[in-house]
Design an enzyme around this catalytic site. Sequence first.
Site, PDB file in Angstrom:
ATOM      1  N   ASP A 362       0.873  -1.203   0.138  1.00 24.42           N
ATOM      2  CA  ASP A 362       0.207   0.015  -0.002  1.00 24.42           C
ATOM      3  C   ASP A 362       1.025   1.161  -0.019  1.00 24.42           C
ATOM      4  O   ASP A 362       1.997   1.076   0.177  1.00 24.42           O
ATOM      5  CB  ASP A 362      -0.861   0.027   1.177  1.00 24.42           C
ATOM      6  N   ILE A 577      -7.918   0.049   7.433  1.00 24.10           N
ATOM      7  CA  ILE A 577      -9.140  -0.800   7.061  1.00 24.10           C
ATOM      8  C   ILE A 577      -9.437  -0.632   5.584  1.00 24.10           C
ATOM      9  O   ILE A 577      -9.787  -1.809   5.235  1.00 24.10           O
ATOM     10  CB  ILE A 577     -10.523   0.284   7.727  1.00 24.10           C
ATOM     11  N   ASN A 578      -8.779   0.177   4.849  1.00 29.52           N
ATOM     12  CA  ASN A 578      -8.896  -0.010   3.296  1.00 29.52           C
ATOM     13  C   ASN A 578      -8.191  -0.990   2.619  1.00 29.52           C
ATOM     14  O   ASN A 578      -8.170  -1.390   1.733  1.00 29.52           O
ATOM     15  CB  ASN A 578      -8.447   1.513   2.833  1.00 29.52           C
TER      16      ASN A 578
END
Length: 724
Positions: A362, A577-578
């Site tokens: 990420d 959370i994403n």
Amino acid sequence: MDEKRNQLKKSGRELAVSWTLCAICLIGHLSHFFGAKASWIHALHSTGFHMSLSLFTLLGPGRQLIIDGLKSLIKGAPNMNTLVGLGAISSFTVSSLAALIPKLGWKAFFEEPVMLIAFVLLGRNLEQRAKIKATSDMTGLLSLLPSKARLVVNGDLEESSSTVEVPCSSLSVGDQIVILPGDRVPADGIVRAGRSTVDESSFTGEPLPVTKLPGAEVAAGSINLNGTLTVEVRRPGGETSMGDIVRLVEAAQSREAPVQRLADKVAGHFTYGVMTLSAATFMFWNLFGARILPATIHQGSPLSLALQLSCSVLVIACPCALGLATPTAVLVGTSLGATKGLLLRGGSILEKFSMVNTIVFDKTGTLTIGRPVVTKVVTQVHEKERDSKPGSNGKWSEVDLLKLAAGVESNTIHPIGKAIVEAARAVNCPNVKVADGTFVEEPGSGAVATIENKRVSVGTLDWVQRHGVDGNPFLEMDEFKNQSVVYVGVDGILAGVIYVEDQIREDAANVVKSLSSQGINVYLLSGDKKSSAEYVASVVGIPKEKVFYGVKPDEKGKFISKLQKDEKIVAMVGDGINDAAALASSHVGIAMGGGVGAASEVSSIVLMGNRLSQLLDALELSKLTMKTVEQNLWWAFAYNIVGIPIAAGTLLPVTGTMLTPSIAGALMGLSSVGVMTNSLLLRLRFISKQNQISGALLPKRETHSDWEATVQDDKLKHPHTAIR
């Protein structure tokens, strides 16, 4: 944990009794060997006394071990205890017959069960200590969360109310608690009164705090920054993030690696094979051994020798080393990881992570540091007037703008405010103080105060306009489109703006380089804009064709699944959370920082130090742990391949060497000690590798702007990061 410590104390008492009996046995033998004449010494060497010691050992320290082994045999699932129990009981039975019926001419060896039980209990005690040590290392992480909360007694928000401190575990749904500035939120709930900004970076990975107004949700473990909140509890104390961490720690100790399940299965089948081999040894030496090799029978009868050798086979083949091969290495690995800031969810993760060939990152909070840094200061002054002194016409230099903004922000605990203060220190701005009683802050908007007789407002454009600033002469610059903007107003004039961004981690480029050099494919998966994602990728060294931007949370999970269909072992590194869908879909999910709530719930590994370089530590630890498991298994099998034939008497005709059950028990214990020693050496091997990794990851500062470059020229020693 208390139950485990009580079990360890009980095990310690049994071990002490067992080795005391063993020592008494040895004293009797040694005294007889050296010819001691005292009557009480002769009593220690008597057959009756040794029979009593052996019986006491079986009924005392060894009772639970023997019962467990026999129960497992009856259920058709023999284990290590089965072989130990059979070896001890058979040795005692044969010796008892030899003592009670002397005309049989058999040899009595009552010391064998005593020594066997002593060695086995020693190995069990060491294993229990290793487990408790590993658990203790991990439960120390629970101190990150609050243990008490301020409970509102009368529950009336409108009138004055009193509070009392209570344990977080005693909170119930519907309780109202007060959270003061600087406190960690003790329970999940909904804000009922107050206004504040809350740092949720440990859950979402976003570096900037979130404004909380009545009706907003707050999560246990997040930090209340600058306002008082009254929160209604929506989850009881045991079900907050504290409970999540406890379950995470328990899972770390209970999960078994697939290789451990295989070892347990092999140990079960191995027990039947050893029992068969023991019976074959008895048959051979009883029926044929004495006839074929009569010189081997020095004293006693063939039946006595056959029984002794068959008992030795049972004892030496006890698969203790085989059973300890995986758990000892995994326990050392998980506990070592905990002390190094790595929370590993069991042996299955260590095995899977050691085989990873694809890692997906990420962007925000993962490849970036997750804390704001000042990248640019822009004023209304032209370049040629940069060094002019501030005047009534509202023209300010960058240093003066930083000085005034830092003077206001030094009274806040907002991350952006801290970043501005650090930037001012880096360029040696003089400290200025706010006039008493003039500082006002509105969470989520900004702050205003009087400094040096000037009214200075710092915050959003709406905030400074509410404090007298008219218009916005600053045009948005393309290179700063992805950055946060802080406006600074002085006496109703917009003096300048300060650009703040989430800094790329200093070790990100070296981590990506190291992974690529190991043949691991690296991808960047971001929900951000194309320009932002590709810029970060270019800095850390990820090729454009492996950069995916504008990806929604559910699409991240689908992307991971697509990679897995290509037979790739995929690890996902995220922080919030994403990333939950992708973390759950990957073979190994890795959560950054304190992501012990949303991200960690579905993650296999948590990098508690919030350093990307810990990813390399976790990868190296996984590989070294599995290598140690393989070494332990090879040692265990090699020991049995060599030891069983010797115990069966193959060397007896050639050299006259024979393993008694007690010597077999000692060798069995030494094999277990060898396995545990090799597992403990994992610590030294990992530290050596970690030093090599650290040497290759020397921080290399990336320059993000001309303004920051000028600060570096001034020998900046610390980045302008927000310090929470």
